[in-house]
Design a protein around this motif. Sequence first.
Motif, short mmCIF file in Angstrom:
data_model
loop_
_atom_site.label_atom_id
_atom_site.label_comp_id
_atom_site.label_asym_id
_atom_site.label_seq_id
_atom_site.Cartn_x
_atom_site.Cartn_y
_atom_site.Cartn_z
N LEU A 125 -1.26 -3.02 3.52
CA LEU A 125 -2.69 -2.71 3.52
C LEU A 125 -3.10 -2.00 4.81
O LEU A 125 -3.80 -0.96 4.77
N ILE A 126 -2.67 -2.53 5.95
CA ILE A 126 -3.04 -1.91 7.23
C ILE A 126 -2.47 -0.50 7.33
O ILE A 126 -3.15 0.44 7.76
N ALA A 127 -1.21 -0.34 6.93
CA ALA A 127 -0.59 0.99 6.99
C ALA A 127 -1.33 1.97 6.08
O ALA A 127 -1.59 3.12 6.47
N CYS A 128 -1.69 1.54 4.88
CA CYS A 128 -2.40 2.43 3.95
C CYS A 128 -3.78 2.81 4.49
O CYS A 128 -4.20 3.97 4.37
N VAL A 129 -4.48 1.85 5.09
CA VAL A 129 -5.79 2.15 5.66
C VAL A 129 -5.66 3.19 6.77
O VAL A 129 -6.46 4.13 6.87
N LEU A 130 -4.65 3.04 7.62
CA LEU A 130 -4.46 3.99 8.72
C LEU A 130 -4.13 5.38 8.19
O LEU A 130 -4.67 6.40 8.67
N ALA A 143 -8.49 22.83 9.56
CA ALA A 143 -7.12 22.86 10.10
C ALA A 143 -6.24 23.60 9.10
O ALA A 143 -6.55 23.67 7.90
N ALA A 144 -5.17 24.18 9.59
CA ALA A 144 -4.23 24.88 8.72
C ALA A 144 -3.60 23.88 7.75
O ALA A 144 -3.30 22.75 8.12
N PRO A 145 -3.40 24.28 6.49
CA PRO A 145 -2.80 23.34 5.51
C PRO A 145 -1.47 22.77 5.97
O PRO A 145 -1.20 21.58 5.79
N TRP A 146 -0.61 23.62 6.55
CA TRP A 146 0.69 23.12 6.99
C TRP A 146 0.54 22.07 8.09
O TRP A 146 1.33 21.11 8.16
N ALA A 147 -0.46 22.25 8.96
CA ALA A 147 -0.68 21.28 10.03
C ALA A 147 -1.16 19.94 9.46
O ALA A 147 -0.76 18.87 9.93
N ARG A 148 -2.04 20.02 8.44
CA ARG A 148 -2.50 18.79 7.80
C ARG A 148 -1.33 18.03 7.17
O ARG A 148 -1.21 16.81 7.32
N ILE A 149 -0.49 18.77 6.45
CA ILE A 149 0.64 18.12 5.78
C ILE A 149 1.58 17.50 6.81
O ILE A 149 2.03 16.35 6.66
N ALA A 150 1.89 18.24 7.87
CA ALA A 150 2.80 17.73 8.89
C ALA A 150 2.23 16.48 9.56
O ALA A 150 2.94 15.49 9.80
N ALA A 151 0.93 16.50 9.85
CA ALA A 151 0.30 15.35 10.49
C ALA A 151 0.31 14.13 9.58
O ALA A 151 0.55 13.00 10.02
N LEU A 152 0.07 14.35 8.28
CA LEU A 152 0.08 13.23 7.34
C LEU A 152 1.48 12.64 7.18
O LEU A 152 1.64 11.42 7.09
N VAL A 153 2.48 13.51 7.13
CA VAL A 153 3.85 13.02 7.04
C VAL A 153 4.19 12.17 8.26
O VAL A 153 4.81 11.09 8.15
N CYS A 154 3.78 12.62 9.44
CA CYS A 154 4.03 11.85 10.67
C CYS A 154 3.24 10.56 10.69
O CYS A 154 3.67 9.55 11.28
N ALA A 155 2.07 10.57 10.04
CA ALA A 155 1.22 9.38 10.08
C ALA A 155 1.84 8.20 9.34
O ALA A 155 1.56 7.04 9.68
N VAL A 156 2.69 8.46 8.35
CA VAL A 156 3.24 7.36 7.55
C VAL A 156 4.12 6.44 8.39
O VAL A 156 3.87 5.22 8.46
N PRO A 157 5.18 6.93 9.07
CA PRO A 157 5.98 6.00 9.88
C PRO A 157 5.21 5.44 11.08
O PRO A 157 5.42 4.29 11.47
N LEU A 158 4.30 6.25 11.67
CA LEU A 158 3.53 5.72 12.79
C LEU A 158 2.58 4.61 12.33
O LEU A 158 2.38 3.61 13.03
N ALA A 159 2.00 4.77 11.15
CA ALA A 159 1.16 3.70 10.60
C ALA A 159 1.99 2.45 10.35
O ALA A 159 1.52 1.32 10.56
N ALA A 160 3.24 2.63 9.92
CA ALA A 160 4.12 1.47 9.72
C ALA A 160 4.38 0.76 11.04
O ALA A 160 4.43 -0.48 11.10
#
Length: 696
Positions: A125-130, A143-160
Amino acid sequence: MRPPSPAEKSQQAALHASLEAILRRDPGGSYPRSDPRTQWRHHAALRLGEQRTGIDPLTLARAALARAERALEKDGPESPAAHIGHHLIGEGTEAFERELRALPGYRGTRRPGIPRGLAAPLTVLIACVLVMGCAAYLLGHPAAPWARIAALVCAVPLAAVYASRTVRALPWRPRMDLPLPRLRPEDAEPRSAATLVVVPAIVSSPARVRALLDRLWALHEAHGGAEFRFALLSDFADAATETAAGDDAVLAELEAGIAALNARAGDAAGDRFFALHRVRRWSATQQAWMGWERKRGKLLELMRLLHGDPAAFAWRFGDVGGLLARTPVPLVITLDDTTRLRAGAADALIRTALHPLNRPRVDERTGRVLAGYGVLQPSVEFTFGGAGEDAEPARRAAGPSFAFTALGAGVHQGAGALYHVDAFRRALDGTFPDDLVLHHDLLDGFVARTGEVYDAVVQQPWPATYLAQARRGHRWLRGLLQTAPFIAGLRGNPLTGAQRFFLGEASLVELGTPASLVLLPLAWTVLPGPAWVWTVAACPALLLPFLSLIHRILLLPLRRGRGAGPGAALGRLAMGAFAQVVLVHQSLVAADALVRVAWRMGVSRRRLLEWAPRQEPASPLSEYWRALWLSPVAGVAALGAVAWWRPQNLLLAVPFALAWIAAPAIVGLGDRLVFRPGADRSPRVEGAPDGSGGGG
């Protein structure tokens, strides 16, 4: 609080005597044989039960006794429920509390702490909220689409990472069965069975054989009890053919060495030393002749041998048949050629294993260990300069892991573990496919059910250099990532949901390092919003220890000498700072492991059991520059990119970039200071695993 009056002391003594009389009527007979600590925990559970239920301790004790007597009559003496401790301090406490609700006078209150079953859902739950918060912010700002995608991909392990650390800091409901119950020394001895201490190893020369046999003798001197026997479980080194030059010399040295050790021991009861050696088999994944399944295969063949399999181990030196004819061998302790059990640890493991509440109960149909423990894992204490009573600890042994206390999934680390032979064989023989499992300790421990005996300590030498630590971490991470089919249930489902969650969370957390490296340059150059916010969020290794330090400093006036001060938080902050220095190299290690595992499992099916023996010579400074060359390149590139796109963020980027540029010199010189005799010791890299993986 005023001290108790003489009358109150007399009442307490009378109550204690009455409770003791009831507890000693334990139908299963385990309470009178338990050590004083375990008996005290029975009494403490009754007092705590009175506070929580409003029922007096005598009534609680009688109710637990009646429940144990019913279980004895229904299921027989082998049932754990036939022991009164099962209902007071064992795995039957929750069922016992539910039964108490029917008693008159029950006014139950909730047990303190968060229920342990919520650990995994809360983390998710906490990881999904983040992650969703990050996505909402990025979608709401240009923001550029590629930058958004890259940031979201990075956000998953960092949220974990953030979710995992947050959940571990919450006040979880304590387990009533910890520390695990243990027998008294006099009730565990004399033991009618032998305990086999084994050293799995690869032998490539007679000199290596002699070194390992010296190790067996050292173990004999450290554990000289009559119940101990010692065995070397050995394989030839990998080869291009089934036999190789030098094999006969190795076998001759094994035979002569074991005979010499037994003659030196001079035990009239029979041989105390053995060597069990295997033939090479063809491995399709390694494209080489090698010992089947390496260390995991040696342990499985040992369990088969102890159950009478004549095909296990082609060469047996020492009177193995005589040992098995004289006495059963229900327990095995495994060490390697560098680890050492501290004084009393082996005895503590054996007395814990022999306690009826800890004995494994195996499902006859599936072979899975349903209750009790097929593996007991001591705490691991890492030391500088080898293992021994005088060795300097690099990191003190800790208490039980979060996985054990909150998820019920004890973590098997390999070093110093005790195996229950029958349960281990039934749970693991044929459970996992060949040519796939590299980091077998975690998986074996989950299926055979691991209990953590955290007051028994095994010492393991700290890697001699940062580069040696990084190589171990790379192998450990490859083994962890190769558990992906078992996490997803693609290879059957031998793991529980909590165990699969633990492996999945650990894999994501390890990928937080490369995610941090990618997110930092994005924060300084292209991401919307304040760059400092993104920078802070991308550095959990710094942010979390800093918040912990602030918390401890604010509480100092209230603690007044109670509990730890800010020293531990300062140490973790220093570790986080060093993690930023080696961030580029650690990211390269993680990315390389991920790419190798993906290619090998998805395409080539080759080298899935790749393992190299520990070789940790001192490294010259030039070796650090060769290994960490990408770090200065990344530092210079980051400075150039920030100066080109957003020069206003140079103040944020410069400290990180300079640390990366200087990383080879910092690490190389730091190793020389750390491992110079008498020098201060620096902390380990945050997030770098310690496990040595499945080798030998």
